[in-house]
Design a protein around this motif. Structure first.
Motif, short mmCIF file in Angstrom:
data_model
loop_
_atom_site.label_atom_id
_atom_site.label_comp_id
_atom_site.label_asym_id
_atom_site.label_seq_id
_atom_site.Cartn_x
_atom_site.Cartn_y
_atom_site.Cartn_z
N SER A 34 75.36 -57.56 -10.89
CA SER A 34 76.43 -56.60 -9.78
C SER A 34 77.33 -57.55 -9.71
N LYS A 40 66.08 -52.85 -10.82
CA LYS A 40 66.73 -52.66 -9.22
C LYS A 40 67.20 -54.36 -9.68
N TYR A 78 75.17 -49.24 -14.86
CA TYR A 78 76.37 -50.13 -13.62
C TYR A 78 77.16 -51.08 -13.92
N PHE A 127 77.69 -45.40 -10.89
CA PHE A 127 75.53 -45.93 -11.55
C PHE A 127 75.46 -44.23 -12.21
N TYR A 156 73.37 -46.89 -3.72
CA TYR A 156 73.95 -47.05 -5.22
C TYR A 156 74.51 -45.74 -5.73
N LEU A 185 69.62 -54.29 -11.62
CA LEU A 185 71.15 -54.45 -11.06
C LEU A 185 71.62 -55.13 -10.22
#
Lengths: 216, 470
Positions: B294, B287, B165, B252, B21, B290
């Protein structure tokens, strides 16, 4: 001892065997520290400090004196921070005063060692002592950045790694192995490439995030 | 055990944070912005985001000697430009009476010009900067503690950390200063972090400590419960954080936003290496979050905020929805309108329990395909200046003569408001609010001057609960 041709060549050129072995140990200890950081999660003061302290331990006559000097340095750094705080000094003069205090303390420890008939302590060569004195700056930087508690934790981690490093580097088996197969140190490169790409959780993180994992 | 390891994959660890990241997403140029407070202030200001006003900066020893101390206001914050972890910051709350240029700190100790000069010399020298490089000192407006946080704060400014993010706010935490942390809200100094439900901005779990965070229920040494604190301006805070990501280029980002008593949310700083303890405060893995966002293509700030709120919040709300069987909505909600011939338009609607039926603006109704009925209606000769008592009769008469004259004219209604009475046509419209489809009649009115060009009235709200804080 079964010695590899290349080492024989070094010896013939006049490089002492002890020096060759120490230098060959360097990448191994460094890889060990990298492994502890990436996979286990022990931070210490970066990679350089534990490495150099390991070698300082190797250069003192017996590890207990090395540990004594290390503890003295950290103790002095801690005490002096509190002593110097009200004066609000600029950074370099402050570190200089700390180094003075550490130097005096070490001298005291050596004299004390001599007085108690611990001649081993008094006769420690100057280079390992100098190396350990320089840790004080690292210690102060961490103290400023992350606070007292963290600095002590990291100092203890550094000490722990260095002690284990010392035993690895002085292991009879490893010394023999490196003397016979000095090229083996090249294997640390692929190992470090794997470590450098490792994205899994560190062992300490399983513990740190235990509550989260349990609650998911 | 196997389950434990499987679940642990949802956690973002240090290795993954750095390698997957921070490294690819926070480029050197963007990191420079985060590490340089003055530069990040400039960039945020350019993006029209609220920041504490810069009062003065001191770059050199000479500037320090020639500095005019009398131009400093009664309260201000003195900061090192490249400071970290809240070190080297002095905040003064007022000037001491009967003394020239002496200020008072939060712990009631006083600060003279000589003290400030000494501190600034230390800053210039680099005592508080990363790797001890020479630094710049600056004065900025002091952020005033917002009333809602007053009971929770020990001599420090609480702030909200939002991780952004891919244009989506993925996780957030309220940070509180404690006595142990010396009035600083940083977790590694002993501050408290409260996880936040992303949909509502309400605190959930609270933690203390950083390396091995401990879950706590009450504010230490008090009986104040740390969950259920409703953070005001929540949506605005999320929007600001997303905008800051666009402005700074930090892929990030950890945005730190404080709430000022008068100004509302204000940026404290941007962080290129946000810590991981936030996961414990939220009892949730970063995680996984994210990874979930993504793949998304987020084009607008509003979309990003909505996605973040929808994906990573709502547990509290869902609980309520489960009990009541009703959806919880706010006072302003997005609705999808379906007009004539299946024409669809998405707009923001005002949820108005003060109105009985729903009402829609003329222009919007035209866009939905009701142009001909509006033209027909305005061509009619409508009575004016009738009293309230007569209106019933007027309505009846109009219905009798005009209903059925135009296929789209569903009804006619006389509406009274503070502006007097008006006669409005009604049409059949279907709208989708929070995934619930409702077919209804809406009256058409001139709403140009009003904030939202559609209101949803009581009649259509029976399936919802309204939360005015949302």
């Amino acid at each position: 001892m079964n010695v590899s041709p290349i080492i024989n060549f070094f010896l013939r050129e006049g490089v002492p065997l002890e020096t060759v072995i120490l230098i060959l140990m360097l990448p191994i200890i460094a890889t060990f520290i990298a492994f502890l950081r990436q996979v286990v999660g022990i931070k210490a003061f970066g990679i350089y400090t534990p490495l150099i302290v390991t070698f300082a331990f190797l250069a003192t006559n017996g590890i207990k004196y090395g540990i004594a000097i290390f503890a003295a340095v950290i103790l002095a750094g801690m005490v002096m921070r509190f002593v110097l705080r009200p004066f609000r000094l600029l950074y370099l003069p402050r570190v200089a005063i700390m180094l003075t205090a550490v130097a005096i303390l070490i001298l005291g420890v050596l004299v004390l060692g001599g007085g108690m008939r611990r001649t081993g302590l008094a006769s420690v060569s100057i280079f390992p002592i100098l190396i350990m004195i320089t840790i004080v700056e690292k210690f102060i930087t961490v103290q400023i950045e992350k606070g007292n508690k963290m600095a002590i934790i990291l100092a203890l981690e550094t000490l722990g790694i260095s002690i284990v490093g010392y035993f690895i580097a002085s292991s009879e088996f490893l010394i023999r192995f490196l003397a016979s197969y000095p090229w083996a140190i090249l294997a640390t490169i692929p190992i470090n490439i794997i470590l450098g790409k490792w994205t899994g959780l560190r062992l300490t993180e399983y513990w740190r995030f235990k509550e989260v994992i349990k609650n998911m | 055990m196997l389950n434990f390891i499987k679940k642990s994959r949802r956690i973002l660890g240090m290795n993954s944070r750095n390698l997957e990241y921070i490294r690819p997403l926070n480029l050197k140029s963007a990191k420079r912005i985060a590490d340089d407070k003055l530069l990040s202030k400039r960039i945020l200001k350019k993006a029209e985001l609220p920041i504490p006003t810069l009062i003065a900066k001191i770059r050199t020893q000479e500037e320090l000697e020639s500095f005019d101390w009398s131009k400093l206001p009664d309260s201000f914050a003195l900061k090192p430009n490249r400071g970290f972890g809240g070190e080297g910051i002095i905040v003064v709350y007022g000037k001491k009476k009967n003394a020239e240029n002496v200020w008072i700190k939060a712990d009631r100790s006083s600060v003279s010009v000589e003290d400030l000069k000494n501190h600034i010399r230390n800053i210039l020298f680099g005592s508080f900067s990363l790797s001890s490089t020479p630094d710049i000192a600056f004065f900025e407006e002091r952020i005033k503690l917002s009333k809602i946080f007053k009971p929770y704060s020990y001599r420090g400014m609480p702030d909200v950390r939002v991780i952004v993010y891919n244009g989506v706010p993925v996780m957030a935490m309220l940070r509180l200063a404690t006595q142990a942390s010396g009035g600083k809200a940083n977790l590694h100094l002993g501050g408290i972090g409260c996880g936040i439900d992303m949909a509502t901005g309400t605190t959930t779990t609270a933690i203390m400590g950083h390396q091995k965070p401990k879950i706590i229920e009450y504010l230490p040494e008090t009986r104040l419960i740390l969950s259920g604190i409703r953070i005001p301006y929540w949506k605005q805070i999320l929007e600001m954080a997303v905008k800051a990501q666009k402005a700074s280029g930090l892929g990030f980002l950890g945005a730190d936003i404080a709430l000022d008593r008068d100004r509302g949310p204000v940026f404290l700083e941007l962080n290129a290496r946000p810590g991981l303890a936030i996961q414990v405060a939220n009892l949730s893995g970063l995680k996984r979050r994210l990874e979930r966002v993504s793949e998304l293509k987020i084009k607008t700030v509003e979309k990003g905020v909505r996605v973040g709120m929808d994906l990573f919040g709502g547990e509290i709300e869902e609980e309520l929805e489960d009990i009541s069987g009703k959806k919880v909505i706010g006072t302003v909600e997005k609705v999808k309108l379906i007009g004539k011939d299946g024409k669809e338009i998405e707009v923001e609607a005002k949820i108005d329990t003060g109105a009985y039926s729903s009402s829609i603006d003329t222009d919007l109704a035209k866009q939905l395909g009701f142009e001909s009925v509006i033209d027909f209606f305005s061509s009619l000769d409508l009575p004016a200046n009738f009293s309230r008592e007569e209106s019933r009769g007027v309505e009846e008469a109009l219905k009798k003569s005009y209903l059925g004259k135009h296929p789209d004219l569903a009804d006619i209604v006389v509406v009274y408001s503070s502006h007097g009475s008006s006669i409005r046509p009604k049409v059949n419209i279907t709208f989708i609010l929070d995934k619930i489809e409702t077919s209804t009649q809406m009256n058409i009115a001139e709403r140009k001057e009003l904030e939202k060009n559609i209101i949803i009235g009581r009649k259509n709200l029976s399936k919802f609960l309204i939360d005015v804080n949302k």
